[in-house]
Scaffold this motif. Structure first.
Motif, PDB file in Angstrom:
ATOM      1  N   GLY A  78     -31.652  63.682  24.772  1.00 36.83           N
ATOM      2  CA  GLY A  78     -31.050  65.073  24.003  1.00 36.83           C
ATOM      3  C   GLY A  78     -29.710  65.190  24.687  1.00 36.83           C
ATOM      4  O   GLY A  78     -29.156  66.252  24.433  1.00 36.83           O
ATOM      5  N   ARG A  79     -29.233  64.219  25.453  1.00 37.79           N
ATOM      6  CA  ARG A  79     -27.869  64.177  25.743  1.00 37.79           C
ATOM      7  C   ARG A  79     -27.052  63.326  24.966  1.00 37.79           C
ATOM      8  O   ARG A  79     -27.361  62.197  24.832  1.00 37.79           O
ATOM      9  CB  ARG A  79     -27.406  64.305  27.329  1.00 37.79           C
ATOM     10  N   ARG A  80     -25.631  63.643  24.398  1.00 35.80           N
ATOM     11  CA  ARG A  80     -24.820  62.721  23.825  1.00 35.80           C
ATOM     12  C   ARG A  80     -24.232  62.251  24.671  1.00 35.80           C
ATOM     13  O   ARG A  80     -23.272  62.903  25.680  1.00 35.80           O
ATOM     14  CB  ARG A  80     -23.879  63.576  22.831  1.00 35.80           C
ATOM     15  N   VAL A  81     -24.142  60.836  25.134  1.00 29.84           N
ATOM     16  CA  VAL A  81     -23.448  60.065  26.011  1.00 29.84           C
ATOM     17  C   VAL A  81     -22.545  59.412  25.658  1.00 29.84           C
ATOM     18  O   VAL A  81     -22.720  58.569  24.643  1.00 29.84           O
ATOM     19  CB  VAL A  81     -24.546  59.179  26.764  1.00 29.84           C
ATOM     20  N   THR A  82     -21.000  59.495  26.154  1.00 32.55           N
ATOM     21  CA  THR A  82     -20.049  58.727  25.807  1.00 32.55           C
ATOM     22  C   THR A  82     -19.703  57.681  26.963  1.00 32.55           C
ATOM     23  O   THR A  82     -19.687  58.162  28.107  1.00 32.55           O
ATOM     24  CB  THR A  82     -18.966  59.551  25.425  1.00 32.55           C
ATOM     25  N   VAL A  83     -19.718  56.419  26.541  1.00 36.62           N
ATOM     26  CA  VAL A  83     -19.355  55.301  27.591  1.00 36.62           C
ATOM     27  C   VAL A  83     -18.095  54.677  27.219  1.00 36.62           C
ATOM     28  O   VAL A  83     -17.856  54.310  25.959  1.00 36.62           O
ATOM     29  CB  VAL A  83     -20.461  54.239  27.745  1.00 36.62           C
ATOM     30  N   VAL A  84     -17.102  54.446  28.239  1.00 38.94           N
ATOM     31  CA  VAL A  84     -15.922  53.747  27.860  1.00 38.94           C
ATOM     32  C   VAL A  84     -15.498  52.420  28.865  1.00 38.94           C
ATOM     33  O   VAL A  84     -15.841  52.582  30.218  1.00 38.94           O
ATOM     34  CB  VAL A  84     -14.580  54.862  28.313  1.00 38.94           C
ATOM     35  N   ASP A  85     -15.840  51.340  28.008  1.00 37.49           N
ATOM     36  CA  ASP A  85     -15.637  50.136  28.749  1.00 37.49           C
ATOM     37  C   ASP A  85     -14.097  49.645  28.717  1.00 37.49           C
ATOM     38  O   ASP A  85     -13.395  49.794  27.853  1.00 37.49           O
ATOM     39  CB  ASP A  85     -16.296  48.965  28.032  1.00 37.49           C
ATOM     40  N   THR A  86     -13.490  49.327  29.822  1.00 35.64           N
ATOM     41  CA  THR A  86     -12.194  49.023  30.094  1.00 35.64           C
ATOM     42  C   THR A  86     -12.046  47.755  30.465  1.00 35.64           C
ATOM     43  O   THR A  86     -12.803  46.923  31.146  1.00 35.64           O
ATOM     44  CB  THR A  86     -11.556  49.868  31.377  1.00 35.64           C
ATOM     45  N   PRO A  87     -10.655  47.178  30.577  1.00 39.09           N
ATOM     46  CA  PRO A  87     -10.318  45.911  30.879  1.00 39.09           C
ATOM     47  C   PRO A  87     -10.368  45.620  32.583  1.00 39.09           C
ATOM     48  O   PRO A  87     -10.602  46.838  33.214  1.00 39.09           O
ATOM     49  CB  PRO A  87      -8.894  45.692  30.603  1.00 39.09           C
ATOM     50  N   SER A  88     -10.616  44.451  32.691  1.00 39.89           N
ATOM     51  CA  SER A  88     -11.052  44.419  34.272  1.00 39.89           C
ATOM     52  C   SER A  88      -9.762  44.660  35.145  1.00 39.89           C
ATOM     53  O   SER A  88      -8.484  44.334  34.823  1.00 39.89           O
ATOM     54  CB  SER A  88     -11.217  42.589  34.674  1.00 39.89           C
ATOM     55  N   TRP A  89     -10.193  45.171  36.278  1.00 38.71           N
ATOM     56  CA  TRP A  89      -8.792  45.425  37.221  1.00 38.71           C
ATOM     57  C   TRP A  89      -8.516  44.272  37.719  1.00 38.71           C
ATOM     58  O   TRP A  89      -8.939  42.914  37.763  1.00 38.71           O
ATOM     59  CB  TRP A  89      -9.157  46.253  38.210  1.00 38.71           C
ATOM     60  N   ALA A  90      -7.036  44.062  38.016  1.00 37.61           N
ATOM     61  CA  ALA A  90      -6.456  42.769  38.650  1.00 37.61           C
ATOM     62  C   ALA A  90      -6.664  42.642  40.207  1.00 37.61           C
ATOM     63  O   ALA A  90      -6.688  43.586  40.807  1.00 37.61           O
ATOM     64  CB  ALA A  90      -4.718  43.041  38.472  1.00 37.61           C
ATOM     65  N   ILE A  91      -7.126  41.297  40.385  1.00 37.72           N
ATOM     66  CA  ILE A  91      -7.567  41.014  41.789  1.00 37.72           C
ATOM     67  C   ILE A  91      -6.049  40.325  42.263  1.00 37.72           C
ATOM     68  O   ILE A  91      -5.607  39.433  41.933  1.00 37.72           O
ATOM     69  CB  ILE A  91      -8.541  39.968  41.771  1.00 37.72           C
ATOM     70  N   PRO A  92      -5.528  40.844  43.436  1.00 37.84           N
ATOM     71  CA  PRO A  92      -4.587  40.402  43.912  1.00 37.84           C
ATOM     72  C   PRO A  92      -4.759  38.655  44.367  1.00 37.84           C
ATOM     73  O   PRO A  92      -5.722  38.345  44.982  1.00 37.84           O
ATOM     74  CB  PRO A  92      -4.152  41.044  45.420  1.00 37.84           C
ATOM     75  N   SER A  93      -3.635  37.921  44.167  1.00 39.35           N
ATOM     76  CA  SER A  93      -4.067  36.602  44.363  1.00 39.35           C
ATOM     77  C   SER A  93      -2.863  35.823  45.289  1.00 39.35           C
ATOM     78  O   SER A  93      -2.634  34.653  45.419  1.00 39.35           O
ATOM     79  CB  SER A  93      -3.972  35.797  43.052  1.00 39.35           C
ATOM     80  N   ASP A  94      -1.827  36.783  45.503  1.00 39.28           N
ATOM     81  CA  ASP A  94      -0.638  36.187  46.684  1.00 39.28           C
ATOM     82  C   ASP A  94      -1.254  35.603  47.696  1.00 39.28           C
ATOM     83  O   ASP A  94      -1.955  36.451  48.677  1.00 39.28           O
ATOM     84  CB  ASP A  94       0.317  37.321  46.830  1.00 39.28           C
ATOM     85  N   PRO A  95      -1.155  34.232  48.066  1.00 35.96           N
ATOM     86  CA  PRO A  95      -1.819  33.755  49.586  1.00 35.96           C
ATOM     87  C   PRO A  95      -1.102  34.309  50.581  1.00 35.96           C
ATOM     88  O   PRO A  95      -1.822  34.647  51.600  1.00 35.96           O
ATOM     89  CB  PRO A  95      -1.003  32.203  49.443  1.00 35.96           C
ATOM     90  N   GLN A  96       0.044  34.807  50.721  1.00 35.44           N
ATOM     91  CA  GLN A  96       0.739  35.470  51.783  1.00 35.44           C
ATOM     92  C   GLN A  96       0.040  36.665  52.023  1.00 35.44           C
ATOM     93  O   GLN A  96      -0.243  37.170  52.995  1.00 35.44           O
ATOM     94  CB  GLN A  96       2.213  35.652  51.709  1.00 35.44           C
ATOM     95  N   GLU A  97      -0.388  37.535  50.752  1.00 35.12           N
ATOM     96  CA  GLU A  97      -0.684  38.812  50.896  1.00 35.12           C
ATOM     97  C   GLU A  97      -2.313  38.739  51.478  1.00 35.12           C
ATOM     98  O   GLU A  97      -2.701  39.418  52.294  1.00 35.12           O
ATOM     99  CB  GLU A  97      -0.714  39.462  49.642  1.00 35.12           C
ATOM    100  N   ASN A  98      -2.965  37.465  51.055  1.00 37.05           N
ATOM    101  CA  ASN A  98      -4.254  37.374  51.428  1.00 37.05           C
ATOM    102  C   ASN A  98      -4.447  37.107  53.028  1.00 37.05           C
ATOM    103  O   ASN A  98      -5.162  37.665  53.785  1.00 37.05           O
ATOM    104  CB  ASN A  98      -4.990  36.446  50.729  1.00 37.05           C
ATOM    105  N   ALA A  99      -3.494  36.332  53.262  1.00 33.32           N
ATOM    106  CA  ALA A  99      -3.316  35.955  54.651  1.00 33.32           C
ATOM    107  C   ALA A  99      -3.118  37.140  55.649  1.00 33.32           C
ATOM    108  O   ALA A  99      -3.529  37.287  56.628  1.00 33.32           O
ATOM    109  CB  ALA A  99      -2.098  34.886  54.917  1.00 33.32           C
TER     110      ALA A  99
END
Length: 520
Positions: free
Chosen positions: A64-85
């Protein structure tokens, strides 16, 4: 600061429309966002077989409820080795000299966490948000597509993937881009729970995964839900009803209010979209002007696969065409020609028997003639000779001289202008850039690439039709064609035409392959 508004406007007092619930789905790569959205909606609204590049909207009615679902692009995962370290150093207490600075940073983080736990402090001082990106669509667009705002924000996390401090910061940045107050509307949605070991519950998984995942769950007010997307068609599936009950609890906790993106953030998002559109238009205009100067791109690409025996030419042909046209795993005896529509081009490929790696003389005359007849099957000539070379192979001086001798002996001195090295088995590289592999390959590999005008590409032939690098390969081939100017393809020689029909294993007429080609 993001605004929050009452949800009461979603219900018509006269009962003309059912009440509405709006869900915004966010998550990282391969988290199962699209499958989850389809599961909630009860049917395949979105294509779960491809990467989501733009936000999409689906609607259905649930109890009995109208449900709206929004699918979005994947968020970015940081990949900078210096940042990870640096992130790892923040969590490891090893160096006494650095402990003081780290303790200060941790104290500041704790103070921020305390402020974030307080709704008023969160609204007054929203998290620092990254600037708009021209390369990807931000979460604001997803919020815009479910006006006037989502009732719940579902953060999808797959239990099959590690959730480290890098993923935690990515999630925090994603919600920060929406503005303050988002955590009060957020819930963690775990996917692939069918992969949990037998007897292990999701609570135990949260406790054992680490502090980053525990932080995320606590930040969402300890709200979480589990999804097994393989059970969406099974009878008695209560996953979606239970999820909607938890959404109602979120709405009740927020006194019937929904989340609304701040107008200033919407303005920044719109400016970023306009800048992206202007950049695209500029690039398209530049490409159009360039095509007018050189006569336009080809509507057909004719490619001849060459190389030693066993280098994977047939697998490469299948990967480019996106179908299993050529029989891989066994030695190719006769040339075989196949054709398919790939990335808007009509691509024709001829697979050829393999050469001997020691010398041209040791390659049987029949094999050499078959290579030439393979070129003759691509009338009026192949645009590119693809020299297949596995990334796992080492190239000695003799091997390089043998490859060059085969090309020049069979196709002439000018064949180097139409030859590109195609590295197969690209999955062996892992995260190693192909340029680094070339440097490690030594002088002989570099000399071979110089012979080919430094035209090369790397391909993972294990995933036919799914490798993004296929489109990049075709772009690279067209670039090489343009560099050749009026020599748009390697013209075939009269002697190559002898007995080509009788020795070819393909009964397609060669003349049919060249209709519509603009490079003749």
């Amino acid at each position: 600061m993001a605004a929050v508004s009452s949800a009461s406007d979603t219900e018509d007092p006269r009962g003309r429309h059912p009440p509405e619930r709006r869900l915004l789905i966010l998550g990282g790569p391969q988290s199962g966002k699209t499958s989850t959205a389809n599961n909630i909606l009860g049917e395949e609204f979105f294509d779960s077989g491809e990467e989501t590049t733009h936000s999409n909207v689906g609607q259905t009615e649930i109890y009995g409820r109208r449900v709206t679902v929004v699918d979005t692009p994947s968020w970015a995962i940081p990949s900078d080795p210096q940042e990870n370290a640096q992130a790892e150093d923040m969590d490891i207490d090893k160096d006494k000299d650095k402990d003081k600075d780290k303790d200060k940073d941790k104290d500041e983080d704790k103070d921020k966490d305390k402020d974030n736990d307080n709704p008023k402090a969160e609204s007054d001082d929203p998290p620092q948000q990254p600037g708009p990106s021209l390369d990807s669509e931000g979460p604001c667009m997803g919020a815009i597509l479910c006006p006037p705002g989502p009732h719940a924000i579902l953060l999808v996390v797959s239990i099959t993937q590690p959730f480290t401090d890098i993923e935690r910061r990515a999630a925090e940045e994603q919600l920060g881009a929406l503005g303050g107050g988002t955590w009060r509307y957020s819930m963690v949605l775990f996917t692939s729970v069918d992969k949990l070991p037998e007897g292990v519950f999701i609570e135990e998984h949260i406790a054992n995964t680490g502090e980053s995942l525990q932080w995320l769950v606590e930040r969402c007010g300890s709200r979480y839900h589990s999804f097994d997307n393989t059970q969406k068609e099974s009878e008695g599936n209560t996953q979606v009803p239970e999820l909607m009950e938890k959404v109602e609890e979120i709405i009740a906790d927020n006194q019937g209010w929904y989340f609304e993106v701040n107008e200033l953030i919407l303005l920044e998002e719109e400016q970023a979209r306009k800048a992206l559109e202007e950049e695209r238009m500029r690039m398209e205009e530049h490409a159009r002007q360039r095509d007018q100067m050189i006569g336009g791109p080809p509507r057909e690409l004719r490619l001849l696969l060459l190389g030693w025996k066993g280098v994977g030419k047939s697998s490469v042909g299948n990967a480019i065409l996106g179908r299993r046209f050529f029989e891989s795993g066994q030695e190719t005896e006769l040339c075989l020609r196949k054709q398919a529509l790939v990335s808007g081009r009509r691509v024709t490929i001829v697979d050829t028997p393999g050469w001997d790696w020691f010398s041209v003389r040791r390659t049987p005359k029949r094999i050499r003639q078959e290579s030439q007849r393979g070129a003759a099957l691509l009338r009026p000539g192949p645009h590119t000779l693809l020299l297949v070379l596995p990334v796992v192979s080492s190239l000695t001086a003799r091997k390089r001289r043998t490859l060059v001798a085969h090309i020049e002996t069979l196709f002439g001195d000018g064949a180097c202008l139409h030859t590109m090295v195609l590295f197969s088995c690209g999955d062996w590289l892992g995260r190693t850039p192909i340029e680094e592999h070339i440097l490690r390959g030594g002088r002989e590999l570099q000399r071979l690439l110089e012979f080919c005008g430094n035209y090369y590409h790397v391909l993972d032939s294990k995933t036919p039709g799914k490798d993004r690098s296929v489109s990049a390969l075709l772009d690279r081939i067209e670039e090489m064609i343009r560099e050749n100017g009026d020599k748009a393809f390697l013209p075939i020689q009269t002697e190559w035409l002898s007995e080509e029909s009788s020795l070819s294993s393909d009964n397609t007429e060669p003349e049919d392959d060249c209709r519509g080609c603009q490079l003749q």
